[in-house]
Design a protein around this motif. Structure first.
Motif, PDB file in Angstrom:
ATOM      1  N   MET A   1       0.314  -1.525  -0.159  1.00 19.00           N
ATOM      2  CA  MET A   1      -0.121  -0.097  -0.312  1.00 19.00           C
ATOM      3  C   MET A   1       0.917   1.275  -0.412  1.00 19.00           C
ATOM      4  O   MET A   1       1.606   1.329   0.649  1.00 19.00           O
ATOM      5  N   VAL A   2       0.734   2.414  -0.548  1.00 22.70           N
ATOM      6  CA  VAL A   2       0.993   3.572  -0.772  1.00 22.70           C
ATOM      7  C   VAL A   2       0.912   4.423   0.292  1.00 22.70           C
ATOM      8  O   VAL A   2       0.029   4.333   0.887  1.00 22.70           O
ATOM      9  N   GLU A   3       1.910   5.116   1.201  1.00 22.76           N
ATOM     10  CA  GLU A   3       2.325   5.687   2.310  1.00 22.76           C
ATOM     11  C   GLU A   3       0.750   6.678   2.280  1.00 22.76           C
ATOM     12  O   GLU A   3       0.650   7.009   3.611  1.00 22.76           O
ATOM     13  N   ASP A   4       0.354   7.567   0.867  1.00 24.02           N
ATOM     14  CA  ASP A   4      -0.583   8.330   1.290  1.00 24.02           C
ATOM     15  C   ASP A   4      -2.422   8.064   0.357  1.00 24.02           C
ATOM     16  O   ASP A   4      -2.298   9.042   0.553  1.00 24.02           O
ATOM     17  N   SER A   5      -1.990   6.560   0.175  1.00 25.77           N
ATOM     18  CA  SER A   5      -2.917   6.249  -0.456  1.00 25.77           C
ATOM     19  C   SER A   5      -3.935   6.537   0.876  1.00 25.77           C
ATOM     20  O   SER A   5      -3.563   6.166   1.615  1.00 25.77           O
ATOM     21  N   PRO A   6      -5.680   6.739  -0.142  1.00 26.22           N
ATOM     22  CA  PRO A   6      -6.785   7.117   0.873  1.00 26.22           C
ATOM     23  C   PRO A   6      -6.863   5.755   2.093  1.00 26.22           C
ATOM     24  O   PRO A   6      -7.202   5.452   3.450  1.00 26.22           O
ATOM     25  N   GLU A   7      -6.583   4.172   1.444  1.00 29.58           N
ATOM     26  CA  GLU A   7      -6.830   3.404   1.794  1.00 29.58           C
ATOM     27  C   GLU A   7      -5.655   2.717   3.003  1.00 29.58           C
ATOM     28  O   GLU A   7      -5.959   2.008   4.243  1.00 29.58           O
ATOM     29  N   TYR A   8      -4.815   2.997   3.001  1.00 27.79           N
ATOM     30  CA  TYR A   8      -3.602   2.917   4.102  1.00 27.79           C
ATOM     31  C   TYR A   8      -3.753   4.630   4.791  1.00 27.79           C
ATOM     32  O   TYR A   8      -3.417   3.661   6.025  1.00 27.79           O
ATOM     33  N   LEU A   9      -4.383   5.620   4.480  1.00 27.69           N
ATOM     34  CA  LEU A   9      -4.420   6.416   5.523  1.00 27.69           C
ATOM     35  C   LEU A   9      -5.765   5.773   6.375  1.00 27.69           C
ATOM     36  O   LEU A   9      -5.552   5.838   7.610  1.00 27.69           O
ATOM     37  N   GLN A  10      -6.565   5.558   6.013  1.00 30.38           N
ATOM     38  CA  GLN A  10      -7.481   4.529   6.555  1.00 30.38           C
ATOM     39  C   GLN A  10      -7.312   4.116   7.818  1.00 30.38           C
ATOM     40  O   GLN A  10      -7.752   3.540   8.708  1.00 30.38           O
ATOM     41  N   LYS A  11      -6.541   3.068   7.267  1.00 28.87           N
ATOM     42  CA  LYS A  11      -6.116   2.149   8.166  1.00 28.87           C
ATOM     43  C   LYS A  11      -5.178   1.968   9.012  1.00 28.87           C
ATOM     44  O   LYS A  11      -5.792   2.189  10.181  1.00 28.87           O
ATOM     45  N   ARG A  12      -4.390   3.323   8.705  1.00 28.47           N
ATOM     46  CA  ARG A  12      -3.564   2.891   9.773  1.00 28.47           C
ATOM     47  C   ARG A  12      -4.519   4.481  10.740  1.00 28.47           C
ATOM     48  O   ARG A  12      -4.486   4.561  11.911  1.00 28.47           O
ATOM     49  N   ALA A  13      -5.444   4.564  10.296  1.00 25.58           N
ATOM     50  CA  ALA A  13      -6.266   5.921  11.362  1.00 25.58           C
ATOM     51  C   ALA A  13      -7.391   4.832  11.451  1.00 25.58           C
ATOM     52  O   ALA A  13      -7.361   4.892  13.539  1.00 25.58           O
ATOM     53  N   PHE A  14      -7.961   3.568  11.679  1.00 26.67           N
ATOM     54  CA  PHE A  14      -8.006   2.129  12.070  1.00 26.67           C
ATOM     55  C   PHE A  14      -6.748   2.137  13.866  1.00 26.67           C
ATOM     56  O   PHE A  14      -7.326   2.408  14.478  1.00 26.67           O
ATOM     57  N   TYR A  15      -6.087   2.197  13.347  1.00 25.41           N
ATOM     58  CA  TYR A  15      -4.924   1.660  14.401  1.00 25.41           C
ATOM     59  C   TYR A  15      -4.295   2.307  15.447  1.00 25.41           C
ATOM     60  O   TYR A  15      -4.450   1.770  16.814  1.00 25.41           O
ATOM     61  N   ASP A  16      -4.697   3.610  14.526  1.00 27.27           N
ATOM     62  CA  ASP A  16      -4.490   4.619  16.068  1.00 27.27           C
ATOM     63  C   ASP A  16      -5.343   4.914  16.466  1.00 27.27           C
ATOM     64  O   ASP A  16      -4.833   5.458  17.724  1.00 27.27           O
ATOM     65  N   SER A  17      -6.697   4.199  16.247  1.00 26.05           N
ATOM     66  CA  SER A  17      -7.787   4.095  17.160  1.00 26.05           C
ATOM     67  C   SER A  17      -7.525   2.856  17.944  1.00 26.05           C
ATOM     68  O   SER A  17      -8.968   3.681  18.716  1.00 26.05           O
ATOM     69  N   LEU A  18      -6.972   2.873  18.060  1.00 25.89           N
ATOM     70  CA  LEU A  18      -7.195   1.118  18.962  1.00 25.89           C
ATOM     71  C   LEU A  18      -5.959   1.458  20.813  1.00 25.89           C
ATOM     72  O   LEU A  18      -5.243   1.828  20.681  1.00 25.89           O
ATOM     73  N   LEU A  19      -7.410   1.015  21.531  1.00 24.37           N
ATOM     74  CA  LEU A  19      -6.775   0.877  22.966  1.00 24.37           C
ATOM     75  C   LEU A  19      -6.163  -0.273  23.149  1.00 24.37           C
ATOM     76  O   LEU A  19      -7.424  -0.754  23.125  1.00 24.37           O
ATOM     77  N   THR A  20      -5.260  -0.617  23.739  1.00 26.42           N
ATOM     78  CA  THR A  20      -5.170  -1.716  24.436  1.00 26.42           C
ATOM     79  C   THR A  20      -4.433  -1.639  25.836  1.00 26.42           C
ATOM     80  O   THR A  20      -4.218  -1.034  26.246  1.00 26.42           O
ATOM     81  N   ILE A  21      -6.354  -2.439  26.317  1.00 24.27           N
ATOM     82  CA  ILE A  21      -5.692  -2.791  27.705  1.00 24.27           C
ATOM     83  C   ILE A  21      -6.017  -3.741  28.173  1.00 24.27           C
ATOM     84  O   ILE A  21      -5.361  -4.490  27.455  1.00 24.27           O
ATOM     85  N   TYR A  22      -5.509  -3.986  29.614  1.00 23.73           N
ATOM     86  CA  TYR A  22      -4.891  -5.238  29.561  1.00 23.73           C
ATOM     87  C   TYR A  22      -5.336  -5.708  31.066  1.00 23.73           C
ATOM     88  O   TYR A  22      -5.761  -4.655  32.282  1.00 23.73           O
ATOM     89  N   GLY A  23      -5.196  -6.945  31.862  1.00 26.65           N
ATOM     90  CA  GLY A  23      -5.534  -6.913  33.499  1.00 26.65           C
ATOM     91  C   GLY A  23      -7.198  -7.681  33.500  1.00 26.65           C
ATOM     92  O   GLY A  23      -8.009  -7.357  32.483  1.00 26.65           O
ATOM     93  N   ARG A  24      -7.611  -9.333  34.164  1.00 24.57           N
ATOM     94  CA  ARG A  24      -8.729  -9.785  33.573  1.00 24.57           C
ATOM     95  C   ARG A  24      -9.497  -8.713  34.236  1.00 24.57           C
ATOM     96  O   ARG A  24     -10.651  -8.583  33.326  1.00 24.57           O
ATOM     97  N   LYS A  25     -10.142  -7.967  35.199  1.00 23.53           N
ATOM     98  CA  LYS A  25     -11.511  -7.699  35.770  1.00 23.53           C
ATOM     99  C   LYS A  25     -10.949  -6.321  34.585  1.00 23.53           C
ATOM    100  O   LYS A  25     -12.469  -6.409  34.223  1.00 23.53           O
ATOM    101  N   PRO A  26     -10.341  -5.285  34.135  1.00 26.38           N
ATOM    102  CA  PRO A  26     -10.843  -4.644  33.161  1.00 26.38           C
ATOM    103  C   PRO A  26     -11.083  -5.125  31.776  1.00 26.38           C
ATOM    104  O   PRO A  26     -12.159  -4.395  30.825  1.00 26.38           O
ATOM    105  N   VAL A  27     -10.460  -5.951  30.788  1.00 25.10           N
ATOM    106  CA  VAL A  27     -10.783  -6.413  30.025  1.00 25.10           C
ATOM    107  C   VAL A  27     -12.120  -7.047  30.416  1.00 25.10           C
ATOM    108  O   VAL A  27     -13.345  -7.289  29.028  1.00 25.10           O
ATOM    109  N   LEU A  28     -12.510  -7.720  31.714  1.00 28.29           N
ATOM    110  CA  LEU A  28     -13.640  -8.780  31.271  1.00 28.29           C
ATOM    111  C   LEU A  28     -15.046  -7.142  31.609  1.00 28.29           C
ATOM    112  O   LEU A  28     -15.796  -7.267  31.044  1.00 28.29           O
ATOM    113  N   GLU A  29     -14.356  -6.485  32.449  1.00 29.57           N
ATOM    114  CA  GLU A  29     -15.493  -5.027  32.150  1.00 29.57           C
ATOM    115  C   GLU A  29     -15.584  -4.451  30.908  1.00 29.57           C
ATOM    116  O   GLU A  29     -17.069  -4.197  30.826  1.00 29.57           O
ATOM    117  N   ALA A  30     -14.826  -4.182  30.061  1.00 29.49           N
ATOM    118  CA  ALA A  30     -15.079  -3.869  28.838  1.00 29.49           C
ATOM    119  C   ALA A  30     -15.703  -4.639  28.106  1.00 29.49           C
ATOM    120  O   ALA A  30     -16.373  -3.738  27.206  1.00 29.49           O
TER     121      ALA A  30
END
Lengths: 257, 257
Positions: free
Chosen positions: B1-30
């Motif tokens: 994928m080209v670095e400034d293609s709309p497809e790339y930018l969309q994918k990147r925006a999606f991955y930038d929006s990921l918040l990874t949480i961890y730990g049993r209680k927080p994950v279960l509650e989420a």
């Protein structure tokens, strides 16, 4: 001494003004703070005489503060917390520390604003409330013995030194003392997320007691029964509640920010 | 994928929006919170399959969320916290979560108000700041990776659920991103107890970034160099500083209380 003689009342006011703190770090820091009026240092005879204890004795001697030595049981009667006192307690004679009853009998001329705490059990929150209320210029905090955290090393630490500046008004239970404030013409405003009226809409200058309830359960029923009105702080984004020290700050600072 | 293609930018925006949480209680509650857009559940193969893990798998299956299984090392690369992840991580695809860079490229029309955090290392304070800012209607919080606490279970707990509602704008270091906000016409207001001007005196409606510094050290030098003005909150009784989450609340609520 007769119970209502001037001499008795003066003595009683002095003993009501005593705040007993405990724990080696808080006691040492208080002894080092020359702005604090220290009354008496209490030490357990079982203490190993390390450099911290030696430093406390030295500071007390320099400040001409009486040192009392106790067996472990005697000391725990003074600290009221044998598990955390570390063999050390200190009486501070804080002019701002007293009972809500005494404050009621000498209500200041200008309309005062107080906080009253109902079910604030977290020491960290209590310390932060004191800090916020002190910075926000509240005139005092009514702290009942029943159902609230009490002045301990955690609270003092979280208050970042303001616990010794703020006017703390002790009482046994909150509802009866609020009834007396009402009788004296104060309005009693309970903070509640379900209230119709807002804090910002509160006007007029009359003596006011703002009641802060437990973060989970809110203001308790018998205390709510003493409130003359309920107020809410409007929140964005569907947030349901604020930290109680944040609420204290928004009350104290509402006229200036 | 080209670095400034709309497809790339969309994918990147999606991955930038990921918040990874961890730990049993927080994950279960989420997983139990159906309002949260969950992307993927990550489990360590070494997990004992107890009722908590079984419940997570069941919820993920019901919600048609992908489950990935990893060895211990693979999981810790995802959680970035092997010591506290308890063998469990969860990607949330939060529309409000992204980078400060991306936010800059799509600055909203209306004058926005943001917080920027400089050296806020205490997770409890970070969680309370998020809660205060969310309730106070701030438009976002700029959170640098360098020198600040990051989104972990303690922060999420202290935020009382608001961490998933608030717009969080990540960046590597704070000073360079503040420079870019300045270039876009935003004013950068550092909160400092030594400032001459007060928060209450701030007027006009233009994009504003309020910088909150470390409670002990204040705003750092390189960040202060990017501030267009310094503001203080006047305090009573000689109090020198406020809890940083209290400051965040006084900023957010200053127009309504």
């Amino acid at each position: 001494m007769v119970e209502d003689s001037p001499e008795y009342l003066q003595k009683r006011a002095f003993y009501d003004s005593l705040l007993t703190i405990y724990g080696r770090k808080p006691v040492l820091e208080a002894l080092e703070d020359l702005s604090l009026p220290v009354h008496k240092l209490h030490l357990a005879r079982s203490n190993r005489r390390d450099h911290l204890i030696a430093r406390m004795e030295q500071l007390a001697t320099e400040r001409q503060v009486e040192i009392a030595h106790w067996d472990r049981k005697g000391l725990s009667r003074i600290s009221k917390n044998a598990r955390q006192d570390q063999g050390v307690a200190l009486d501070l004679a804080l002019p701002h520390y007293g009972t809500a009853e005494a404050f009621l009998q000498q209500l200041p001329e200008k309309p005062c604003e107080l906080l009253a705490l109902d079910g604030i059990t977290n020491p960290q929150n209590l310390g932060m409330i004191i800090r916020s209320a002190c910075a926000g210029g509240m005139d005092g905090i009514i702290l009942p013995k029943k159902g609230c955290a009490q002045m301990d090393p955690l609270v003092i630490k979280a208050s970042t030194g303001t616990a010794f500046k703020m006017r703390l008004l002790r009482c046994e239970k909150l509802a009866p003392i609020l009834a007396k404030f009402r009788e004296q013409g104060a309005r009693i405003c309970g903070l509640s997320s379900h209230a119709r009226d807002t804090l910002a809409g509160l006007d007029g200058r009359q003596p006011t007691v703002f009641v802060l309830g437990n973060e989970t359960r809110g203001v308790s029923d018998d205390v709510a029964g003493q409130c003359t009105q309920l107020l809410r702080i409007p929140m964005q984004n569907g947030v349901e509640s604020l930290n109680v020290a944040v609420t204290a700050a928004l009350i104290g600072f509402r006229r200036q920010t």
